[in-house]
Design a protein around this motif. Structure first.
Motif, PDB file in Angstrom:
ATOM      1  N   GLN A  57       0.827  -1.198   0.000  1.00 57.21           N
ATOM      2  CA  GLN A  57       0.000   0.000   0.000  1.00 57.21           C
ATOM      3  C   GLN A  57       0.866   1.253   0.000  1.00 57.21           C
ATOM      4  O   GLN A  57       0.525   2.257  -0.644  1.00 57.21           O
ATOM      5  CB  GLN A  57      -0.916   0.006   1.231  1.00 57.21           C
ATOM      6  N   THR A  58       1.992   1.208   0.706  1.00 57.23           N
ATOM      7  CA  THR A  58       2.891   2.363   0.750  1.00 57.23           C
ATOM      8  C   THR A  58       3.410   2.707  -0.638  1.00 57.23           C
ATOM      9  O   THR A  58       3.403   3.871  -1.061  1.00 57.23           O
ATOM     10  CB  THR A  58       4.078   2.083   1.687  1.00 57.23           C
ATOM     11  N   ALA A  59       3.871   1.682  -1.349  1.00 55.74           N
ATOM     12  CA  ALA A  59       4.345   1.902  -2.719  1.00 55.74           C
ATOM     13  C   ALA A  59       3.217   2.405  -3.606  1.00 55.74           C
ATOM     14  O   ALA A  59       3.421   3.289  -4.450  1.00 55.74           O
ATOM     15  CB  ALA A  59       4.930   0.607  -3.281  1.00 55.74           C
ATOM     16  N   ALA A  60       2.023   1.861  -3.416  1.00 53.23           N
ATOM     17  CA  ALA A  60       0.876   2.275  -4.226  1.00 53.23           C
ATOM     18  C   ALA A  60       0.534   3.745  -3.993  1.00 53.23           C
ATOM     19  O   ALA A  60       0.218   4.476  -4.943  1.00 53.23           O
ATOM     20  CB  ALA A  60      -0.322   1.392  -3.909  1.00 53.23           C
ATOM     21  N   ASP A  61       0.592   4.175  -2.746  1.00 48.36           N
ATOM     22  CA  ASP A  61       0.290   5.578  -2.431  1.00 48.36           C
ATOM     23  C   ASP A  61       1.271   6.514  -3.122  1.00 48.36           C
ATOM     24  O   ASP A  61       0.877   7.582  -3.627  1.00 48.36           O
ATOM     25  CB  ASP A  61       0.328   5.801  -0.921  1.00 48.36           C
ATOM     26  N   GLN A  62       2.527   6.131  -3.151  1.00 49.93           N
ATOM     27  CA  GLN A  62       3.531   6.946  -3.838  1.00 49.93           C
ATOM     28  C   GLN A  62       3.257   7.001  -5.334  1.00 49.93           C
ATOM     29  O   GLN A  62       3.376   8.062  -5.965  1.00 49.93           O
ATOM     30  CB  GLN A  62       4.925   6.384  -3.569  1.00 49.93           C
ATOM     31  N   ILE A  63       2.875   5.860  -5.919  1.00 45.59           N
ATOM     32  CA  ILE A  63       2.576   5.800  -7.348  1.00 45.59           C
ATOM     33  C   ILE A  63       1.334   6.625  -7.669  1.00 45.59           C
ATOM     34  O   ILE A  63       1.290   7.348  -8.676  1.00 45.59           O
ATOM     35  CB  ILE A  63       2.400   4.345  -7.802  1.00 45.59           C
ATOM     36  N   LEU A  64       0.322   6.552  -6.831  1.00 40.50           N
ATOM     37  CA  LEU A  64      -0.895   7.337  -7.056  1.00 40.50           C
ATOM     38  C   LEU A  64      -0.589   8.821  -7.071  1.00 40.50           C
ATOM     39  O   LEU A  64      -1.152   9.582  -7.877  1.00 40.50           O
ATOM     40  CB  LEU A  64      -1.935   7.013  -5.980  1.00 40.50           C
ATOM     41  N   HIS A  65       0.300   9.254  -6.201  1.00 45.30           N
ATOM     42  CA  HIS A  65       0.718  10.659  -6.192  1.00 45.30           C
ATOM     43  C   HIS A  65       1.390  11.024  -7.516  1.00 45.30           C
ATOM     44  O   HIS A  65       1.104  12.090  -8.104  1.00 45.30           O
ATOM     45  CB  HIS A  65       1.664  10.913  -5.019  1.00 45.30           C
ATOM     46  N   GLN A  66       2.276  10.146  -8.011  1.00 46.33           N
ATOM     47  CA  GLN A  66       2.931  10.385  -9.289  1.00 46.33           C
ATOM     48  C   GLN A  66       1.932  10.417 -10.438  1.00 46.33           C
ATOM     49  O   GLN A  66       2.008  11.276 -11.323  1.00 46.33           O
ATOM     50  CB  GLN A  66       3.977   9.290  -9.554  1.00 46.33           C
ATOM     51  N   LEU A  67       0.983   9.485 -10.415  1.00 41.41           N
ATOM     52  CA  LEU A  67       0.005   9.405 -11.486  1.00 41.41           C
ATOM     53  C   LEU A  67      -0.838  10.673 -11.574  1.00 41.41           C
ATOM     54  O   LEU A  67      -1.135  11.159 -12.683  1.00 41.41           O
ATOM     55  CB  LEU A  67      -0.908   8.193 -11.270  1.00 41.41           C
ATOM     56  N   ASN A  68      -1.213  11.206 -10.457  1.00 40.65           N
ATOM     57  CA  ASN A  68      -2.036  12.409 -10.451  1.00 40.65           C
ATOM     58  C   ASN A  68      -1.272  13.637 -10.937  1.00 40.65           C
ATOM     59  O   ASN A  68      -1.883  14.622 -11.359  1.00 40.65           O
ATOM     60  CB  ASN A  68      -2.602  12.652  -9.054  1.00 40.65           C
ATOM     61  N   GLN A  69       0.046  13.554 -10.897  1.00 41.47           N
ATOM     62  CA  GLN A  69       0.860  14.623 -11.472  1.00 41.47           C
ATOM     63  C   GLN A  69       1.089  14.390 -12.970  1.00 41.47           C
ATOM     64  O   GLN A  69       1.070  15.337 -13.758  1.00 41.47           O
ATOM     65  CB  GLN A  69       2.211  14.700 -10.744  1.00 41.47           C
ATOM     66  N   ILE A  70       1.292  13.133 -13.355  1.00 41.73           N
ATOM     67  CA  ILE A  70       1.561  12.797 -14.752  1.00 41.73           C
ATOM     68  C   ILE A  70       0.327  13.014 -15.622  1.00 41.73           C
ATOM     69  O   ILE A  70       0.404  13.596 -16.706  1.00 41.73           O
ATOM     70  CB  ILE A  70       2.024  11.322 -14.858  1.00 41.73           C
ATOM     71  N   ASN A  71      -0.827  12.531 -15.151  1.00 44.61           N
ATOM     72  CA  ASN A  71      -2.059  12.641 -15.924  1.00 44.61           C
ATOM     73  C   ASN A  71      -3.243  12.712 -14.965  1.00 44.61           C
ATOM     74  O   ASN A  71      -3.844  11.688 -14.633  1.00 44.61           O
ATOM     75  CB  ASN A  71      -2.207  11.456 -16.873  1.00 44.61           C
TER      76      ASN A  71
END
Length: 340
Positions: A57-71
Motif C-alpha cells: 500500500q505504501t508503494a501504491a500511495d507513492q505511485i498514485l501521487h505520481q500518477l495524479n501529477q503525470i495525468n
C-alpha cells in the motif's frame, strides 16, 4: 532492432491513434519494470482507467501521487493482493469484471527469484507468480479482452529464451537450474498460443526485458540467494553499459502494449509509418503471439525451431492439460464464471 527513437515516435502517437478511456490492468506494477511501463502508459493515454495490483500500500500511495501529477485526467485504482494465490487472483478479477465491460491491456510482470518457498495452495512460489497466476489472469479476463479494439496481453519474463520442456516434469520441480528458464519460457509461450487459438482478436507478447536494475534480486533467500546476489553484483561491475534504464524499459514496454507491430490477427494498434508487423512465435508474420527481446525484435530461427519441436512432440498439449489440472485442483474450475 527497433530504435528508441521509433519507440518514442510511436508512443507519442498514442493519444491521437487510440481512443480515450483505455482500460488497463497492471499486475506487479508497484516496482521495477511494471511500474516503469505503468507510469509511461499513463502519460500517453487520454483519460486512462487503470488498475494496478500489488502487495504494498505504501508503494501504491507513492505511485498514485505520481500518477495524479503525470495525468490528472485518469482514474487509477490500486488493488492490494497477493497474486501468488490463484484464489486471490480470482477475487481480483471479479473486482475488475464488476466494474468494466472490457479490458484493453493486461500487463503482467509479477515474479520472484525465491526458489525455496511453497504457497499455501502447494505451488512453488516462483512458478505460482511466473506462470500459474499469469495464466489465471488471462483465463479470467479473456472475455473482456476480446471486447476491446486493442486487445493486448504483455508478459514480462524471458521471451526469445525458450528451451526444451521435460514432458515427464511439466511443473519443473526436477529441472536442472540452468535449464529452468528455457523450460518455463516455453511453457508460457506455448500456453499463450493455446489462448490465441480461441481468441484470435487478442494479441499476446512474451518479452525479455534485458538487464534492468529492479528489486527482484532481493527476493532470493538463504545462502543460495546471497551467493546469486554476489554474482549479479560482480557481473554488474563489468556490464553496466549493457543495463537498460528504467526510463527506456518503460518506453519499450509501453510500445509493446500499444504498437501496430504486435497486432492480433484481427486487431491493430498505434500505426507508425515504416513499422512492419512482427514475426510471431511460429515464424509467421502477424500470428498474434510474439516472443521479443530487449530491443523489441522477434525471436529468430533457433528458438522457433525449439518451439516447433515441442509442438511436434505434443508436449504443448501436456502443458495445457497440466495447467487446467492445477486450476481445477486449486480453485475447482478452469476460470471464474463468465458473465454475459
Amino acid at each position: 532492432m527497433v530504435s528508441l527513437s521509433a519507440v518514442h515516435s510511436s508512443n507519442a502517437s498514442i493519444s491521437k491513434e487510440l481512443p480515450p478511456g483505455l482500460v488497463a490492468v497492471f499486475v506487479g506494477a508497484t516496482s521495477g519494470i511494471g511500474k516503469a511501463a505503468f507510469l509511461k502508459l499513463a502519460k500517453y493515454v487520454r483519460q486512462p482507467r487503470f488498475y494496478f495490483v500489488g502487495r504494498s500500500q505504501t508503494a501504491a500511495d507513492q505511485i498514485l501521487h505520481q500518477l495524479n501529477q503525470i495525468n490528472p485526467d485518469g482514474r487509477y485504482e490500486f488493488v492490494k493482493a497477493d497474486v501468488s494465490l490463484l484464489s486471490v487472483v480470482d477475487k481480483v478479477c471479479e473486482t475488475i469484471r464488476e466494474k468494466e465491460t472490457q479490458v484493453d491491456i493486461l500487463f503482467q510482470s509479477q515474479g520472484t527469484l525465491d526458489i525455496s518457498t511453497e504457497t499455501s495452495e502447494h505451488l512453488p512460489l516462483i512458478m505460482a507468480l511466473s506462470y500459474y497466476s499469469r495464466m489465471r489472469f488471462i483465463a479470467n479476463l479473456l472475455l473482456l479482452l476480446q471486447r476491446s479494439p486493442l486487445s493486448r496481453v504483455v508478459i514480462v519474463l524471458a521471451g526469445t529464451k525458450e528451451g526444451p520442456v521435460n514432458p515427464d516434469d511439466i511443473p519443473g520441480k526436477k529441472v536442472l537450474p540452468w535449464k529452468a528458464r528455457g523450460h518455463l519460457c516455453s511453457m508460457i509461450t506455448l500456453t499463450l498460443e493455446h489462448f490465441a487459438k480461441s481468441a484470435p482478436s487478442v494479441s499476446f507478447v512474451h518479452n525479455y526485458p534485458g538487464f534492468v536494475a529492479t528489486p527482484l534480486e532481493k527476493s532470493m533467500k538463504g545462502v543460495t540467494g546471497a551467493a546469486m546476489r554476489s554474482v549479479f553484483w560482480f557481473m554488474g561491475l563489468f556490464s553496466t553499459k549493457n543495463y537498460i534504464s528504467l526510463d527506456e524499459t518503460g518506453e519499450r514496454h509501453c510500445f509493446l502494449a500499444t504498437s501496430y507491430r504486435f497486432s492480433s490477427k484481427t486487431q491493430a494498434g498505434v500505426f507508425l509509418g515504416g513499422t512492419e508487423v512482427a514475426v510471431g512465435s511460429d515464424g509467421a508474420v502477424g500470428s498474434g503471439v510474439y516472443i521479443v527481446d530487449e530491443v523489441c525484435e522477434s525471436g529468430g530461427a533457433n528458438v522457433q525451431m525449439v518451439l516447433s519441436g515441442i509442438r511436434q512432440d505434443g508436449i504443448h498439449e501436456k502443458i495445457w492439460e497440466h495447467l487446467q489440472s492445477e486450476f481445477s485442483r486449486v480453485t475447482g474450475k478452469s476460470a471464474i464464471q463468465r458473465r454475459k
